[in-house]
Structure formats: structure tokens, C-alpha cells
Design an enzyme around this catalytic site. Structure first.
Site, mmCIF file in Angstrom:
data_model
loop_
_atom_site.group_PDB
_atom_site.id
_atom_site.type_symbol
_atom_site.label_atom_id
_atom_site.label_comp_id
_atom_site.label_asym_id
_atom_site.label_seq_id
_atom_site.Cartn_x
_atom_site.Cartn_y
_atom_site.Cartn_z
ATOM 1 N N GLY A 31 0.832 -1.202 0.000
ATOM 2 C CA GLY A 31 0.000 0.000 0.000
ATOM 3 C C GLY A 31 0.859 1.241 0.000
ATOM 4 O O GLY A 31 2.009 1.227 -0.439
ATOM 5 N N LYS B 61 0.682 3.574 7.459
ATOM 6 C CA LYS B 61 0.718 2.659 6.318
ATOM 7 C C LYS B 61 -0.685 2.130 6.064
ATOM 8 O O LYS B 61 -1.306 1.546 6.958
ATOM 9 C CB LYS B 61 1.690 1.520 6.627
ATOM 10 C CG LYS B 61 1.980 0.586 5.474
ATOM 11 C CD LYS B 61 3.040 -0.415 5.903
ATOM 12 C CE LYS B 61 3.416 -1.352 4.765
ATOM 13 N NZ LYS B 61 4.452 -2.321 5.183
ATOM 14 N N ASP C 249 13.103 -10.530 4.269
ATOM 15 C CA ASP C 249 12.913 -9.544 3.198
ATOM 16 C C ASP C 249 13.838 -8.345 3.416
ATOM 17 O O ASP C 249 13.432 -7.191 3.262
ATOM 18 C CB ASP C 249 11.460 -9.088 3.139
ATOM 19 C CG ASP C 249 11.113 -8.460 1.788
ATOM 20 O OD1 ASP C 249 11.820 -8.750 0.797
ATOM 21 O OD2 ASP C 249 10.150 -7.675 1.714
#
Length: 565
Positions: free
Chosen positions: A229, A246, A344
């Protein structure tokens, strides 16, 4: 209806003031409500959004509730419009004219005056005053437990501690036991399942309330866009501080991305606060969109800086590269020691915070600081959407450019070493290496332990450390803890260890010298006392021997003996 005409000032029943007044009182009031369902039903019908009750019945219900509240001596307020004429006027119209229905413009002092009766008025029972609109108040324990999400990253021992009764009330203890059983059963089912079913968790749906985002925050600008997003820079109206909000692009309720959103919230909640992990404050859902309130990092992301450096043909120098590697390693050490793995790590998920030092207090700030970073820049790990447990991994592959080969092969035995692999490639990009491949021969070339080409000259020791971090065998890669103690990244730490060893050697030498000095002083003392001892010995030899016999009775000798020991 004469009483209605004479007492047209209707005192507002302030049901919003039914706050919590203590554990014991709340329990008694809940018992009162459960034992008087008729009053509870009448009150819910009066405030129900369903079609209104006929006017005459509604007036009768209202008068029966307020007859004991309204004092006959009360005068009409000039701010309230007087109602004359037809007695069939709908009550809700008169109610709205009072302008006291929790409007944000009504002063609290006025609400407090109208929320309580006059001193001579009859006070209604507490059970009615504390009626609540909780729709799930009558749900059983198993249903209540099913409406609570299970955080998969919470240790089982800590989860069991949540339901330990304090022993104050037996009813509360019994309820906690039932909730604990339902909660633990649900946690066990979720742990065994490879994916959490939507029916087993609390959905990401709002409760038709006013937008919390618009009510509590003032949006300044959009500072980032990603797959999940957009991220907005906002000021919270209450405390005036800046936060990063967020918000998901698409509605997540029931979608495949819902689990990723919940996983990020779970990880943030478990990790708590660490100087090298982006801080988490709150999360909620609006219109099936997930909204997360995080710490705002005023330096943006490392990816933003790398893009600016690429435009200018610049790159981070050696000292800066070591500082980034060390700080991110500290964040990974904290995550790994918590039993989690990030999966990640990349430049866009490393954020920069510049310390703001008040003028005139720089020296004090440096002396009071616990860290050893003099640059005033903090690097923090963010975006925990791929975080998973080391013991029970549910792996979602991150960016393929930074993905270790064992993750692609679904070999999850050394998950923390995958973060080390991605961190090495991140440092290579910061050093000026070109874009990383998504696949192909170059992708496999890197997985064989070859660092991408770096345009600047770096020490061989630092290059060898980066190569070790991308070693094909994950067991050969250093851990995050080892990186935080590596002499290349923390030479001061190695120097401190060396100085400590030297200090220990000097302490041993000092102790030996002290023992020798003590022995010498003792010998000197004995030498001074030796002539006196010889004189006493000579005197004893020349003097006549004394008769040590004891005479008993008729001058007969008596012998005696003694034992030494």
C-alpha cells in the site's frame, strides 16, 4: 400530560458516562444486568436504529424512566425551545432540540450538569445507569475466545501466563480458566494448520465507526508506495508528533494479502521496541483496509539514498558501509534472538533516522548516549510483512534479487542465515554495485559465493567478510551476533578485549609482587626478633633444672600426663 407541560425541561440521561469504576463494581453491575433482562431490552429498543416506537408508547416509556429524575422545582432553560400544544409531538424531536447528544461542540461542564439529577431528586438504580450496548456481552467463553486473533509469534509459556487468575474472585478465576482453555485450543489448531483459515480469526472489518484515521491524524504527504500500500506522513492531533501511517491499497478482508498484513502486526507487537527496528504504535481496520501506525524515519529509506547517489555517481564510503552493516546486524540479532526471521532484507526495507540534537546540548547528548555511533544516523529494519517463526516457519518468499538459494529450494533449516545473505547484497548495492538480477546466469553466479562488481576500492578483509556472508553453505555464514562482534566492524571492541587481557596480566604481576613483598617483610621481622630468642635459649641451658615433680600427701611423687591435640 400536565406534568409534561410544566416540566418541559428534559434532563438528559448521560449513558456515555458509564465508565469503568473499578473491578468489583463492574462485576456487580454486570450481574445486575444479567438478572434484569427486561430493563436491558427496553433500553436497547429505545436506542435501536430500527423503525421508531409509536409516539404515545415512546412517551410513556420515557416518562416512566425520567419521572424520578426530573425535579418539580426545575425551571426551563432559555437555551431550550419550549414545546406547547399538541401532546403527540414526537419525543425524539424535543430530544434533539436539547443539543446535548454528545455533540463535539457541547462543553463538558454543561454535559456534567445535565448528567446528574438535582440534590433532592431520586437517583435511579446503578444497574440502569451503567447499561452498555456491547452486543457480545452474553456470549459464552468459547465464542469470545474465537473473536480474538492468535499471535503465532507469542511464546507458548507467555501465552499461558496471560490467563493466570489473581485469586481475588472465584467467578473471575473460573471465567479465566474457560477462556484459557478455549484460547489455547484455538492456538493449537492454528499452529497445526499450514495456513490460518479466515473463519478462525477476527476479520479485518470496521464497526461502522467514524474514520479513526481522519479523526486522529492530519495527513501531510505521501512518502512511500509499495506492493502492500501507501505510506503517509501524518501528525497526530492529540500529541502533535509525526508518524508514518501505512494503509493497504486494496481491501484485505478475505484476500490472500490479509495474512501478510496480520503477520506484520503480529511481528511488530511481539518484537516491541529496539533502536534498530522501526517502532510500532497501533493498527486497526477501516473499510476492510489495514492501517498501521509506525515510527516516522525522517531520513527516508536506504533505497531513496541509493537512487540519489546513482544520479550523482556517488556511493557510500567504507566507514559508512561498515556502520550500516553493523547497525542492521544489531537489529537482526534482536529479531533472531526473539525466535523470528525477517526474510525480506533489502534497501527499501532499511530506514534512516537522523538524530535531532538541541543546540547547546550536543556534548551532553553524546555523553549520555549508550551507542557508539558518532554520526548521529540510525539505521532501522522495517516492513515486517514476511516475518516468520524460526521454530514453525510459514515462509513467504521475498524479493528474488536478495533471496538465498536454500530458501528457493525450500530448505528452511538455517533461516537466519538467509537474512545474512540478503544483508551482504544490500551492502554491495550501497557500495556502488549495479542492479541485481532477478534470474539468469548472473543470479546463479552470485549464489556460488561471488560478490557483484563494486566500483570502489575496499579493504580485502571487508570484501572477504561480504563473501563469507553469501557463502553457498549457510552454515559457513556468520550469524548476526558474530557480525556485531566482528573486529572489522568493531575494531574498538577488539582493542578493548586486548586491553582487558593486558590488564589481567598486569593484575597477576601485581598480585605476585604483593606476595613477595609480604614474605620479605615477614622475614625481616623474624630477623629482628632472632637475637632475643638466642639469649633466652642460652639462659635456659645454664640455669639449674627445676624439680617439676608434684608431692602429694606424705611427700610422695605423683606423676601426671596430658594429651596434645
Amino acid at each position: 400530560m400536565d406534568d409534561w407541560e410544566n416540566n418541559d425541561f428534559i434532563q438528559r440521561l448521560d449513558f456515555s458516562s458509564c465508565g469503568e469504576e473499578g473491578e468489583d463494581r463492574s462485576i456487580n453491575e454486570e450481574d445486575t444486568l444479567s438478572s434484569s433482562p427486561i430493563k436491558h431490552c427496553d433500553f436497547q429498543k429505545w436506542n435501536s436504529p430500527l423503525p421508531a416506537t409509536p409516539h404515545r408508547k415512546l412517551s410513556e416509556i420515557f416518562l416512566s424512566r425520567t419521572k424520578s429524575w426530573v425535579s418539580p422545582t426545575l425551571k426551563s432553560s432559555p437555551g431550550v425551545s419550549r414545546t406547547h400544544g399538541n401532546a403527540e409531538t414526537p419525543l425524539h424531536i424535543t430530544w434533539k432540540k436539547l443539543q446535548l447528544c454528545d455533540t463535539p461542540h457541547t462543553p463538558k461542564s454543561l454535559l456534567s450538569k445535565t448528567a446528574f439529577p438535582s440534590p433532592g431528586a431520586k437517583v435511579p438504580p446503578k444497574g440502569f445507569r451503567h447499561l452498555r450496548f456491547t452486543p457480545g456481552a452474553d456470549l459464552d467463553d468459547s465464542t469470545q475466545a474465537s473473536l480474538v486473533n492468535i499471535n503465532p509469534f507469542t511464546p507458548e509459556s507467555y501465552r499461558q501466563m496471560l490467563f493466570l487468575p489473581n485469586g481475588k474472585r472465584k467467578a473471575r478465576e473460573i471465567k479465566l480458566v474457560h477462556l484459557a482453555q478455549s484460547f489455547c485450543e484455538k492456538a493449537e489448531v492454528q499452529r497445526k494448520d499450514s495456513a490460518v483459515r479466515p473463519a478462525d480469526r477476527c476479520p479485518l472489518k470496521d464497526s461502522n465507526m467514524v474514520s479513526r484515521y481522519q479523526k486522529e491524524f492530519l495527513e501531510l504527504e505521501r512518502i512511500g508506495v509499495g506492493e502492500f500500500g501507501s505510506v503517509y506522513k501524518c501528525i497526530k492531533r492529540l500529541d502533535g508528533c509525526v508518524y508514518a501511517i501505512k494503509r493497504s491499497k486494496r481491501p484485505l478482508a478475505g484476500s490472500s494479502d490479509e495474512q501478510l498484513a496480520l503477520r506484520e502486526v503480529y511481528a511488530h507487537a511481539v518484537l516491541g521496541h529496539h533502536p534498530h527496528v522501526v517502532r510500532y504504535y497501533s493498527a486497526w481496520a477501516e473499510d476492510d483496509h489495514m492501517i498501521i501506525q509506525n515510527e516516522h524515519c525522517n531520513g527516508g529509506s536506504l533505497q531513496d539514498v541509493l537512487l540519489e547517489n546513482a544520479k550523482r555517481g556517488q556511493y557510500f564510503p567504507e566507514a559508512k558501509l561498515k556502520e550500516i552493516l553493523l547497525q542492521v546486524s544489531m537489529g537482526l540479532k534482536y529479531i533472531h534472538n526473539s525466535g523470528l526471521v525477517h526474510l525480506d532484507i533489502k534497501p527499501s526495507n532499511i530506514f534512516i533516522c537522523h538524530k535531532l540534537v538541541v543546540e547547546g546540548q550536543a556534548g551532553q547528548e553524546e555523553s549520555d548516549s549508550d551507542d557508539e555511533f558518532s554520526s548521529g544516523v540510525m539505521y532501522k529494519i522495517g516492513d515486517l510483512g514476511h516475518v516468520t517463526s524460526i521454530a514453525n516457519p510459514q515462509v513467504e518468499e521475498g524479493d528474488r534479487r536478495f533471496l538465498a538459494n536454500e530458501i528457493l529450494q525450500e530448505q528452511y533449516f538455517h533461516l537466519p542465515k538467509a537474512d545474512i545473505f540478503a544483508l551482504a547484497l544490500t551492502i554491495a548495492l550501497a557500495a556502488g554495485a549495479g542492479p541485481l538480477p532477478h534470474n539468469g546466469a548472473m543470479w546463479h553466479h552470485i549464489r556460488k559465493g561471488n560478490i557483484p562488481s563494486i566500483p570502489q576500492k575496499l579493504p580485502n578483509g571487508f570484501i572477504e567478510l561480504l563473501k563469507l556472508m553469501i557463502h553457498p553453505d549457510p552454515m559457513e555464514r556468520p550469524s548476526a551476533t558474530a557480525l556485531t562482534k566482528h573486529p572489522i566492524l568493531r575494531p574498538s571492541l577488539g582493542k578493548a578485549v586486548q586491553l582487558q587481557k593486558q590488564l589481567n596480566v598486569e593484575k597477576c604481576k601485581t598480585a605476585m609482587l604483593e606476595r613477595e613483598l609480604k614474605a620479605a617483610r615477614l622475614a625481616q621481622t623474624l630477623m629482628k626478633d632472632q637475637p632475643l630468642g638466642n639469649a633466652n635459649l642460652q639462659e635456659s641451658e645454664t640455669s639449674p633444672k627445676k624439680n617439676n615433680k608434684r608431692l602429694v600427701g606424705g611427700k610422695n611423687c605423683r606423676s601426671f600426663s596430658f594429651t596434645v591435640g
